[in-house]
Structure formats: C-alpha cells, structure tokens
Design a protein around this motif. Structure first.
Motif, PDB file in Angstrom:
ATOM      1  N   ARG A 102      -3.591  14.510 -12.767  1.00 13.26           N
ATOM      2  CA  ARG A 102      -2.558  13.906 -11.914  1.00 13.26           C
ATOM      3  C   ARG A 102      -2.850  14.163 -10.437  1.00 13.26           C
ATOM      4  O   ARG A 102      -2.659  13.294  -9.590  1.00 13.26           O
ATOM      5  CB  ARG A 102      -1.178  14.477 -12.270  1.00 13.26           C
ATOM      6  N   ARG A 103      -3.303  15.370 -10.136  1.00 12.33           N
ATOM      7  CA  ARG A 103      -3.680  15.668  -8.738  1.00 12.33           C
ATOM      8  C   ARG A 103      -4.859  14.785  -8.323  1.00 12.33           C
ATOM      9  O   ARG A 103      -4.923  14.300  -7.199  1.00 12.33           O
ATOM     10  CB  ARG A 103      -4.065  17.149  -8.589  1.00 12.33           C
ATOM     11  N   ALA A 104      -5.808  14.577  -9.264  1.00 12.14           N
ATOM     12  CA  ALA A 104      -6.968  13.727  -8.970  1.00 12.14           C
ATOM     13  C   ALA A 104      -6.517  12.304  -8.669  1.00 12.14           C
ATOM     14  O   ALA A 104      -7.074  11.640  -7.788  1.00 12.14           O
ATOM     15  CB  ALA A 104      -7.937  13.751 -10.148  1.00 12.14           C
ATOM     16  N   ALA A 105      -5.484  11.833  -9.385  1.00 14.91           N
ATOM     17  CA  ALA A 105      -4.961  10.487  -9.141  1.00 14.91           C
ATOM     18  C   ALA A 105      -4.482  10.357  -7.702  1.00 14.91           C
ATOM     19  O   ALA A 105      -4.759   9.374  -7.008  1.00 14.91           O
ATOM     20  CB  ALA A 105      -3.816  10.196 -10.112  1.00 14.91           C
ATOM     21  N   TRP A 106      -3.781  11.385  -7.245  1.00 13.92           N
ATOM     22  CA  TRP A 106      -3.233  11.384  -5.881  1.00 13.92           C
ATOM     23  C   TRP A 106      -4.370  11.424  -4.834  1.00 13.92           C
ATOM     24  O   TRP A 106      -4.386  10.669  -3.871  1.00 13.92           O
ATOM     25  CB  TRP A 106      -2.281  12.583  -5.737  1.00 13.92           C
ATOM     26  N   ILE A 107      -5.346  12.313  -5.066  1.00 20.52           N
ATOM     27  CA  ILE A 107      -6.472  12.426  -4.119  1.00 20.52           C
ATOM     28  C   ILE A 107      -7.252  11.112  -4.071  1.00 20.52           C
ATOM     29  O   ILE A 107      -7.628  10.637  -3.003  1.00 20.52           O
ATOM     30  CB  ILE A 107      -7.394  13.605  -4.536  1.00 20.52           C
ATOM     31  N   ALA A 108      -7.452  10.505  -5.248  1.00 19.99           N
ATOM     32  CA  ALA A 108      -8.233   9.266  -5.299  1.00 19.99           C
ATOM     33  C   ALA A 108      -7.537   8.140  -4.533  1.00 19.99           C
ATOM     34  O   ALA A 108      -8.185   7.365  -3.823  1.00 19.99           O
ATOM     35  CB  ALA A 108      -8.456   8.848  -6.752  1.00 19.99           C
ATOM     36  N   ILE A 109      -6.214   8.075  -4.653  1.00 21.74           N
ATOM     37  CA  ILE A 109      -5.505   6.973  -3.999  1.00 21.74           C
ATOM     38  C   ILE A 109      -5.534   7.172  -2.470  1.00 21.74           C
ATOM     39  O   ILE A 109      -5.729   6.223  -1.711  1.00 21.74           O
ATOM     40  CB  ILE A 109      -4.063   6.818  -4.547  1.00 21.74           C
ATOM     41  N   VAL A 110      -5.367   8.416  -2.026  1.00 21.09           N
ATOM     42  CA  VAL A 110      -5.430   8.678  -0.581  1.00 21.09           C
ATOM     43  C   VAL A 110      -6.839   8.372  -0.067  1.00 21.09           C
ATOM     44  O   VAL A 110      -7.017   7.721   0.969  1.00 21.09           O
ATOM     45  CB  VAL A 110      -5.040  10.152  -0.271  1.00 21.09           C
TER      46      VAL A 110
ATOM     47  N   THR B 216       0.832  -1.205   0.000  1.00 21.09           N
ATOM     48  CA  THR B 216       0.000   0.000   0.000  1.00 21.09           C
ATOM     49  C   THR B 216       0.866   1.255   0.000  1.00 21.09           C
ATOM     50  O   THR B 216       0.605   2.215  -0.734  1.00 21.09           O
ATOM     51  CB  THR B 216      -0.926   0.008   1.238  1.00 21.09           C
ATOM     52  N   LEU B 217       1.928   1.223   0.805  1.00 19.68           N
ATOM     53  CA  LEU B 217       2.843   2.363   0.888  1.00 19.68           C
ATOM     54  C   LEU B 217       3.509   2.610  -0.475  1.00 19.68           C
ATOM     55  O   LEU B 217       3.628   3.761  -0.925  1.00 19.68           O
ATOM     56  CB  LEU B 217       3.907   2.094   1.963  1.00 19.68           C
ATOM     57  N   LEU B 218       3.905   1.528  -1.140  1.00 18.40           N
ATOM     58  CA  LEU B 218       4.533   1.661  -2.459  1.00 18.40           C
ATOM     59  C   LEU B 218       3.573   2.299  -3.465  1.00 18.40           C
ATOM     60  O   LEU B 218       3.969   3.153  -4.264  1.00 18.40           O
ATOM     61  CB  LEU B 218       4.984   0.287  -2.974  1.00 18.40           C
ATOM     62  N   VAL B 219       2.315   1.878  -3.399  1.00 18.91           N
ATOM     63  CA  VAL B 219       1.285   2.430  -4.294  1.00 18.91           C
ATOM     64  C   VAL B 219       1.128   3.924  -4.048  1.00 18.91           C
ATOM     65  O   VAL B 219       1.113   4.734  -4.980  1.00 18.91           O
ATOM     66  CB  VAL B 219      -0.058   1.684  -4.066  1.00 18.91           C
ATOM     67  N   ILE B 220       1.073   4.315  -2.782  1.00 15.16           N
ATOM     68  CA  ILE B 220       0.909   5.735  -2.436  1.00 15.16           C
ATOM     69  C   ILE B 220       2.102   6.542  -2.941  1.00 15.16           C
ATOM     70  O   ILE B 220       1.950   7.592  -3.569  1.00 15.16           O
ATOM     71  CB  ILE B 220       0.753   5.908  -0.904  1.00 15.16           C
ATOM     72  N   LEU B 221       3.326   6.035  -2.689  1.00 16.06           N
ATOM     73  CA  LEU B 221       4.530   6.758  -3.113  1.00 16.06           C
ATOM     74  C   LEU B 221       4.598   6.871  -4.636  1.00 16.06           C
ATOM     75  O   LEU B 221       4.990   7.900  -5.177  1.00 16.06           O
ATOM     76  CB  LEU B 221       5.790   6.042  -2.577  1.00 16.06           C
ATOM     77  N   ASP B 222       4.190   5.789  -5.320  1.00 14.69           N
ATOM     78  CA  ASP B 222       4.222   5.801  -6.786  1.00 14.69           C
ATOM     79  C   ASP B 222       3.294   6.881  -7.340  1.00 14.69           C
ATOM     80  O   ASP B 222       3.668   7.630  -8.244  1.00 14.69           O
ATOM     81  CB  ASP B 222       3.798   4.427  -7.315  1.00 14.69           C
ATOM     82  N   ILE B 223       2.098   6.982  -6.782  1.00 13.39           N
ATOM     83  CA  ILE B 223       1.146   7.986  -7.287  1.00 13.39           C
ATOM     84  C   ILE B 223       1.589   9.398  -6.892  1.00 13.39           C
ATOM     85  O   ILE B 223       1.377  10.343  -7.642  1.00 13.39           O
ATOM     86  CB  ILE B 223      -0.291   7.704  -6.770  1.00 13.39           C
ATOM     87  N   TYR B 224       2.248   9.518  -5.741  1.00  6.24           N
ATOM     88  CA  TYR B 224       2.760  10.830  -5.329  1.00  6.24           C
ATOM     89  C   TYR B 224       3.795  11.318  -6.342  1.00  6.24           C
ATOM     90  O   TYR B 224       3.771  12.461  -6.792  1.00  6.24           O
ATOM     91  CB  TYR B 224       3.372  10.740  -3.928  1.00  6.24           C
ATOM     92  N   ARG B 225       4.686  10.395  -6.747  1.00 11.63           N
ATOM     93  CA  ARG B 225       5.709  10.728  -7.745  1.00 11.63           C
ATOM     94  C   ARG B 225       5.056  11.102  -9.088  1.00 11.63           C
ATOM     95  O   ARG B 225       5.456  12.039  -9.756  1.00 11.63           O
ATOM     96  CB  ARG B 225       6.635   9.523  -7.927  1.00 11.63           C
ATOM     97  N   PHE B 226       4.016  10.329  -9.423  1.00 16.38           N
ATOM     98  CA  PHE B 226       3.251  10.568 -10.660  1.00 16.38           C
ATOM     99  C   PHE B 226       2.663  11.984 -10.672  1.00 16.38           C
ATOM    100  O   PHE B 226       2.702  12.689 -11.677  1.00 16.38           O
ATOM    101  CB  PHE B 226       2.147   9.511 -10.734  1.00 16.38           C
TER     102      PHE B 226
END
Lengths: 31, 501
Positions: free
Chosen positions: B289-297, A15-25
């Motif tokens: 891209r911001r939406a991607a981040w918000i959605a995952i959180v 889960t942490l890896l997924v979060i970090l990956d999307i943060y980088r994205f």
C-alpha cells in the motif's frame, strides 16, 4: 483564463482525485 | 516501453560536443561503479538461495518496489519523448501525462494488492507460474505459450537496449558504437549476474529517483530563468500552447490519436511481466500500500514534470535564451547544454544514458528466470539444489546477454520489428489475463489462451496488416479485442471450478 479553467477541470482535478484516493488506500492499510 | 524505438530513431539525441568529455566520462564512470557496488551487495545478501536470487526473497520494501517498477516501465521515453511532446503540443501533452498517471492508479488500486495475495497463496515466482497455478492448467500449454511470448519479446528488447547504449555513447562523442555496446552489455550483465533480481531492483530505484529529480528540478529552474510562472504563461499563451485541445493548427483527429496512445500505454501496465513481478516480491501488504502511494506521487512528478519541461524549453527558445533544438525530443539535451556547468551536465547526460541501459536489466533477469523456472524446471521435472539453480540461472543470464550482445554488434534489423511490437504485444496478451484472473470468477484457461494469441496477433495485424489506421496506437485496439475474446472464450468453453486452483 479559459485555458486555465479547462486545465484545472480536465487535468488538475482528476489528478488530485487520483492522489487523494491512493492516499486513503495507503492509510486504510496502516490502521 | 517504446524507449528503444525512440532511441533508435534518434541516434545522438544527447550531443555533447560542447560538453567537457572528461567530466562526462568521470561522472559516467562513477555511476557505473555505483551499479557494480549494488551488484556486489546483492551477491552478498541475495545469492545463497534460488528464491533469494530471482525474487530477492520476496522481501522488498515500498520505495524499491514502487520506484524500480516505475523506472523499468518508463526509462528514456519519459524524459526525451514526453518532454518533446510538451515542447511540440504545449498543454495538450498533459492528456498523455494524465493517461500515464491513470495507468499507475489502476495498477496501484486494483492489481498490486490482489496479485500480491494470490502469488503468495499460490507460491508463484513468475507471471507464467501464476497463470498456470491460478487457472489450473495441468497440460502446461499456457506456461509454454506465455514463456515463449515473454522470452521472444524481452530478448529483442534487450538487444535494442544494448544498441541504444551504443548509439547514445557514440552520440555523446565518448566512444565508437561497438565500444558503447560492449560497455553497456558487460556492465549490465555483470551486476545482474552478481546480484540477480535484488541488484536489478535497487539499480532501477536509483535510476527512477534520478529521473524524477531531473524532471522536477529542471522545469522549476527553467521557469525561474524565463522570468517566473506568470511570464511563462503569457508567452506560452501567445504561442497558443495553453490550449488543452492543442495549438492553433493542431487537428482534433491528431489529438484523438494522442489520447488513444495515452490510454493505450496505460492499458499495458497491468500485464507487463517485468513490472508486475515487483508486486510478487514486495515484503507485505502494508509495504504494498505504501508502494502504491509512492508510485502515484512518482508518476505525477515525472509525467507532469516532463511535459512542463518541454513547455518551459519552448518558452526559453521564444525568449532567445536557448537555441532552437533540431528536434522537439532534443529539448532536454539543448537545455542541458545551454544552462548547465559541464560537470553537472555530465551527471545528467550520464544518468540519461544509464537510464536507457538499465531498462535491459529487468528484462534480462526476467527472461532468464522464465527460461529456467517456467520451461526448464517445469518440463524436466528436475529437482536441483537451490545453490545449483542460482548457477543455472546465472548461466542463462550470461547466455542471453551474449546472444543479445552478438545481435546488437551485428545490428540485425529483423530484431527491431519485435521491439516495435513489444509493449503492445505483451500488454494485450497479459493485461486481460491479470485483470480477469483477479476479478472474473468464470475466467479459465481458454480465456487466457485466447488473450495470449489475440494480443500479439492483433498488434501485428493492426500495425502491419492494416497499416495503423488513423495513426492509432496498436494497443488501443489490441487490448480491447484481446479482452473481449478472453471473456467470450471463458464463457463459450466453461471449465469445472474444481479444475482451477
């Protein structure tokens, strides 16, 4: 203790890896 | 998703006999008024032109894109069903949470941005539009077939949502079933009619924020009530709930079925028309891209919160602080009734009911847009003034809402069969098309045709023809079959590159 380690390895870390990956994205788009 | 199947099986999940009915009514009414205000604001800002009405002018920001997409996809299954799974299985239910989060990750990372670019480039307003433009299907076969699949399954979904609203309000002891259906249908239809897609998106964002708030605050509060994280862990461990492979008596085969269901749910995300339409309508790539981040959180908070809530509720039952729920899926309702002041409990119960109701709005606007945009306009070849198109779409919304209301009031059982299939049939039909159209250069209209037929057919075959062997969720089977057939069909019947857009 064993249960906690299994949780961290199989659930928490992926889960942490997924979060970090999307943060980088997201940051890629901002730069 | 399978919200309605759950709700239909659990009439009166949120029993509120111990709650103050007036407080519940007041808070519920406030919620409905807020929905209507959003509808009016949508009317003022987004109802002048057709594109504004059905796509909010492709101008939505990151927050509304991310959270409205999530709320449309999840609804009450997440709050009631997943917390119930946490209550029953303990830590093993985190596998389902991980499966859900991976579904969001896949969509955010590999679907959202390319689909946004392609739909902008092709000028598509709906998924059927996109499929036809992208694959160069001049005969309109894919448009007709995809629009039919969408209209049938989504209208059935709307019927079930109205039914769910009636049963919830009845279960809360607030109204009769019939009045509950009327309230749900009329409120939803009104704000969708007024504000169109923008109203749908903003009300869904509100609902998604409420869901996440409940699913974060309740487990933390429950943990404090139970004596802190250490105490919760000790009790959960003594109950065998901390095993990742399930409680003591839990069979490995059953865990396999749960994992298959978790992955099956994730397979549905890339092709769910009323969810991926949010990627068409996000303002620009930066917001996407911001939406991607918000959605995952959001997904991490909501999924892990729901499972944690179930586990904490089980611990509170064990410590004698909370009565045992008759059904694991009633864990949240019992928690609410036990620990919350009636006024606050009213807010939560009204929010959950509103969450069930407002999933219908996304499907109502999407099915209506599909009928007008993908069938009526494409086949009559008519060119209408933008303002007139808004009114045509509104008429179809009113018509579909009336049909769904009639079916819900008559309680037509036949309709529910479509609902049980809906998530799987739509996911297995459209996910392979969306994925291949973005990543497989050889993918063509024959591949899409194969997926559109194989998805719904294998869903029905697995569930009814074979009786769901091993309890494995149908999308876990229908998706790979549809994926393989779509890939094969594109290669067995290749088309010239010039044919495609």
């Amino acid at each position: 203790m064993r249960d906690l380690v299994l949780f961290v390895v199989f659930i928490f870390l992926p889960t942490l890896l997924v979060i970090l990956d999307i943060y980088r994205f997201m940051k890629e788009g901002a730069s | 998703m399978r919200t309605m199947a759950l709700v239909l099986l659990l009439p009166g999940v949120l029993h509120a006999q111990e709650l103050h009915a007036t407080a519940v009514w007041i808070t519920f009414a406030v919620y409905l008024v807020v929905l209507m205000v959003i509808g009016i604001l949508g009317e003022i800002r987004f109802s002048r032109g057709y594109e504004d009405f059905v796509t909010a002018g492709k101008s939505l920001g990151a927050w509304v894109t991310a959270i409205s997409a999530a709320a449309s996809a999840e609804s009450a299954w997440l709050i009631l069903g997943l917390s119930g799974l946490g209550y029953k299985l303990g830590f093993a239910a985190f596998w389902v949470a991980l499966g859900g989060v991976l579904g969001y990750w896949f969509n955010a990372r590999f679907i959202m941005l390319p689909l946004k670019r392609e739909s902008d480039h092709l000028g598509s307003l709906t998924l059927s539009d996109y499929i036809e433009h992208k694959l160069g299907d001049r005969g309109h076969l894919l448009r007709v077939l995809s629009a039919l699949v969408i209209t049938v399954f989504m209208t059935a979904y709307v019927v079930a949502q109205f039914t769910g609203a009636g049963k919830q309000l009845e279960g809360m002891g607030l109204t009769s079933y019939t009045t509950g259906v009327w309230i749900g249908a009329v409120v939803i239809a009104l704000y969708v009619l007024m504000g169109g897609y923008a109203a749908v998106s903003y009300t869904d964002m509100l609902q998604g924020l409420l869901m996440a708030t409940v699913l974060v605050i309740f487990p933390v509060w429950g943990m404090v009530l139970a004596g802190g994280p250490g105490q919760v862990w000790r009790i959960a461990e003594s109950l065998g709930l901390t095993h990742l492979w399930g409680p003591h008596a839990f069979a490995l085969g059953a865990l396999g079925a749960i994992l298959a269901e978790a992955l099956g749910i994730a397979f549905g995300y890339p092709g769910m028309p009323h969810v991926v339409i949010r990627y068409f309508t996000v303002r620009n790539e930066r917001e996407a891209r911001r939406a991607a981040w918000i959605a995952i959180v959001w997904s991490v908070l909501a999924y892990f919160g729901a499972v944690s809530l179930g586990i904490v509720a089980r611990v509170l039952v064990e410590t004698g602080q909370m009565p045992q729920p008759a059904d694991p899926e009633k864990a949240l309702a019992v928690f609410t009734a036990t620990f919350l002041h009636p006024v606050l409990a009213g807010v939560i119960l009204a929010a959950v009911t509103a969450a069930i109701m407002s999933t219908a709005d996304s499907q109502l606007i999407y099915a209506s847009t599909t009928l007008v945009n993908d069938l009526y306009l494409a086949f009559t070849g008519k060119r209408m003034a933008s303002r007139k198109l808004v009114w045509t779409t509104r008429s179809v919304i009113a018509l579909l809402a009336a049909v769904a209301l009639a079916f819900a009031l008559m309680d037509v059982r036949f309709i529910y069969r479509f609902v049980l299939y809906a998530w799987s049939a739509l996911g297995a039909a459209f996910s392979p098309i969306v994925i291949f159209s973005l990543y497989d250069r050889k993918f063509n209209r024959f591949g899409a045709l194969a997926a559109l037929i194989a998805g719904p057919v294998f869903t029905v075959l697995w569930r009814d023809g074979l009786g769901r062997p091993g309890g494995v969720y149908e999308l876990f089977v229908a998706f790979p079959v549809s994926l393989i057939l779509a890939w094969l069909a594109s290669r067995v019947f290749p088309t010239n590159k010039e044919d495609a857009a």
